[in-house]
Motif scaffolding. Structure first.
Motif, PDB file in Angstrom:
ATOM      1  N   CYS A 169       0.834  -1.212   0.000  1.00 48.25           N
ATOM      2  CA  CYS A 169       0.000   0.000   0.000  1.00 48.25           C
ATOM      3  C   CYS A 169       0.867   1.260   0.000  1.00 48.25           C
ATOM      4  N   LEU A 199       2.215   1.760  -3.461  1.00 51.42           N
ATOM      5  CA  LEU A 199       1.185   2.337  -4.331  1.00 51.42           C
ATOM      6  C   LEU A 199       1.053   3.834  -4.091  1.00 51.42           C
ATOM      7  N   ARG A 200       1.129   4.239  -2.820  1.00 55.91           N
ATOM      8  CA  ARG A 200       1.045   5.664  -2.506  1.00 55.91           C
ATOM      9  C   ARG A 200       2.263   6.403  -3.060  1.00 55.91           C
ATOM     10  N   TYR A 238       3.916   5.897  -5.753  1.00 54.34           N
ATOM     11  CA  TYR A 238       3.808   6.166  -7.184  1.00 54.34           C
ATOM     12  C   TYR A 238       2.633   7.071  -7.527  1.00 54.34           C
ATOM     13  N   ARG A 239       1.829   7.419  -6.539  1.00 46.55           N
ATOM     14  CA  ARG A 239       0.802   8.443  -6.730  1.00 46.55           C
ATOM     15  C   ARG A 239       1.333   9.835  -6.441  1.00 46.55           C
ATOM     16  N   GLU A 240       2.458   9.904  -5.763  1.00 45.70           N
ATOM     17  CA  GLU A 240       2.991  11.191  -5.333  1.00 45.70           C
ATOM     18  C   GLU A 240       3.943  11.775  -6.371  1.00 45.70           C
ATOM     19  N   ARG A 243       7.984  11.170  -3.476  1.00 44.34           N
ATOM     20  CA  ARG A 243       7.979   9.720  -3.705  1.00 44.34           C
ATOM     21  C   ARG A 243       9.071   9.011  -2.915  1.00 44.34           C
ATOM     22  N   TRP A 272       8.089   8.028   0.691  1.00 40.31           N
ATOM     23  CA  TRP A 272       7.220   6.851   0.794  1.00 40.31           C
ATOM     24  C   TRP A 272       7.988   5.574   0.462  1.00 40.31           C
ATOM     25  N   ASP A 331       1.324  14.768   4.744  1.00 38.56           N
ATOM     26  CA  ASP A 331       0.729  13.439   4.565  1.00 38.56           C
ATOM     27  C   ASP A 331       1.731  12.337   4.898  1.00 38.56           C
ATOM     28  N   LEU A 361      -3.485   4.609   1.890  1.00 39.77           N
ATOM     29  CA  LEU A 361      -4.525   4.519   0.865  1.00 39.77           C
ATOM     30  C   LEU A 361      -5.465   5.715   0.844  1.00 39.77           C
ATOM     31  N   PRO A 415      -6.987   9.492   0.469  1.00 42.46           N
ATOM     32  CA  PRO A 415      -6.688  10.548  -0.514  1.00 42.46           C
ATOM     33  C   PRO A 415      -5.717  11.573   0.061  1.00 42.46           C
ATOM     34  N   ALA A 416      -5.066  12.292  -0.841  1.00 41.29           N
ATOM     35  CA  ALA A 416      -4.133  13.337  -0.418  1.00 41.29           C
ATOM     36  C   ALA A 416      -4.879  14.410   0.356  1.00 41.29           C
TER      37      ALA A 416
END
Length: 492
Positions: free
Chosen positions: A42, A45-46, A48-50, A55, A58, A185, A231, A233-234
């Protein structure tokens, strides 16, 4: 989704333990591997969303979780596969200690610091040295007197608690000082996980470990909570302003945090493992010195870059984009400064007001592109006539220019003005609406001995009046104003 997955994982873990009491140890050990692995996934995954700058934080968190999972897997192997109950496993303890290394690096490194920066690698080396040294200290305290006894186990437990507290406190401090949404975050997740893990690990180590693996597996709650935080949202882009003193304090402490801890741990380690302790002390001292040097170099480089950017912005702000000479903004500041210098040094100040003759007609006949070209050519010619460092040319507006001549009386200013007029005539730019058929300029000159109680704007007004006289007298000439410190009106 942020709550469903972790709650489902914990519920399945509890149900399996309730439905299969005979297999509780196996389920508990598996849970202490599977739940952290899911948590690490998890977090990945976070990551690669940042954005790129967030990044790496995380990814470091995920790396720490997977190292910890390696320690849990080692415990699982020894106790479930090999059947060695209640032993201390060196590789498992090493993994648990090294899992703090990425977290320490994350906590100590300035936000937005990239891996291309040498200071990041120094922090990484210090963090690794601290993790290894702390493991050696913990292991030596456990085995220094041979087989572990109750006293040595108690010391080991308190050392583990101290490490967990150190990481949790650092994470909370970084969370408190976070200024950006992405930073807040990340450190919300790190701080929450670290604090909950510290509490659960402390309870397990001091009170409930003897109750069995089903109680020890409660540590998975910390990892399930991390799943939720990874998981979700930002957060909002705008944060309340963090007090500057808090930010500065955190930035000041971060350079000494790891090196200071490494130095302290290494000094304590010396009686147990002299070579390792001495090496740790040397690494701490040299690492701190190197980090300080790199930090100072970075600060100086940043200061120099800011100075250059300031100079560039100032140049843009005070330079006319078309002609490249100074603009009215520069004049508003510099004329008063020149007047004050003249007043202080008791010398004359001269102002020349220059206007291109019949420039509107030139624009109408030849077009604005030609007009712009003429402005640039005239500005260059006028500038070439100013040979002293204290002489400056300004684009006053439209086709008008203004020159400031420091320490120049009316006679000296007249010489410079005539040199300017001739420099423009020498360009021989066509202007069919001019009497000579060539581009020309008219110049008004005003000079005065700086005196208190008089404003420099009076010089500009006098030069403008002289320019008007030059135009009335036929253009393409220089007129020196009467008054403003001049004896009388002169014409050239």
């Amino acid at each position: 989704m942020p709550l469903v997955l972790p709650l489902a994982v914990l519920l399945i873990q509890a149900l399996l333990m309730g439905l299969m009491p005979a297999d509780i140890p196996t389920i508990a050990y598996l849970a202490m591997v599977i739940v952290p692995v899911l948590s690490g996934v998890c977090v990945l995954l976070r990551a690669y969303r940042e954005a790129k700058h967030a990044r790496s934080g995380w990814l470091l968190l995920a790396f720490a979780i997977f190292i910890w999972t390696g320690g849990a897997a080692a415990n699982l192997w020894h106790e479930w596969v090999l059947g060695r109950q209640n032993d201390m496993y060196r590789e498992a303890m090493l993994a648990f200690h090294l899992s703090a290394v990425p977290l320490l690096l994350l906590i100590a490194t300035p936000w937005r610091a990239g891996w291309s920066e040498p200071i990041r690698w120094v922090d990484a080396g210090l963090s690794l040295a601290l993790g290894v040294s702390y493991f050696l200290l913990t292991w030596q305290s456990l085995t220094a007197r041979g087989a572990p006894d109750e006293a040595s186990v108690a010391v080991m437990v308190w050392l583990v608690d101290a490490q967990n507290l150190f990481v949790a406190a650092g994470a909370v401090v970084r969370w408190r000082a976070a200024q950006e949404r992405a930073e807040r975050d990340l450190f919300t997740a790190v701080a929450t996980h670290s604090v909950v893990y510290m509490v659960l690990a402390g309870l397990n180590n001091h009170w409930v470990a003897a109750q069995g693996p089903e109680i020890s597996s409660a540590i998975t709650v910390a990892f399930a909570l991390l799943m939720t935080l990874a998981l979700r949202p930002a957060g909002p882009m705008m944060l309340s302003q963090v007090p500057l003193r808090v930010v500065l304090m955190v930035r000041s402490l971060s350079p000494v945090m790891i090196a200071g801890a490494l130095l302290g741990v290494s000094l304590v380690l010396v009686p147990f493992d002299y070579p390792a302790g001495v090496v740790g002390v040397l690494v701490a001292v040299l690492g701190y010195a190197l980090r300080n040097t790199l930090s100072q170099a970075s600060t100086l480089a940043t200061g120099e870059l800011l100075r250059r950017e300031h100079d560039a912005l100032q140049s843009v702000a005070f330079t006319d984009a078309l002609t490249g000479v100074a603009n009215r903004h520069w004049l508003d500041r510099s004329l008063n400064e020149a007047w004050r210098r003249a007043l202080r040094e008791r010398h004359s100040l001269s102002v020349l007001m220059i206007d291109i003759d019949h420039f509107k007609l030139l624009n109408d006949r030849y077009g604005h592109t030609t007009g712009d070209h003429c402005l640039r050519e005239v500005a260059e010619a006028l500038s070439s006539a100013l040979v002293r460092p204290g002489d400056h040319l300004v684009r006053y507006g439209g086709e008008e220019f203004l020159a400031i001549l420091e320490d120049a009386d009316a006679n000296g200013a007249l010489v410079v003005a005539e040199r300017m007029r001739q420099a423009v005539s020498a360009l021989r730019l066509e202007h069919m609406d001019s009497a000579s058929g060539l581009l020309s300029v008219s110049i008004g000159v005003a000079s005065a001995l700086a005196m208190s109680g008089r404003a420099p704007i009076t010089l500009v007004e006098a030069a403008d009046k002289a320019l008007y006289d030059a135009k009335c007298q036929g253009r393409d000439r220089v007129v020196v104003a009467a008054g403003a410190g001049n004896a009388d009106t002169k014409q050239a």
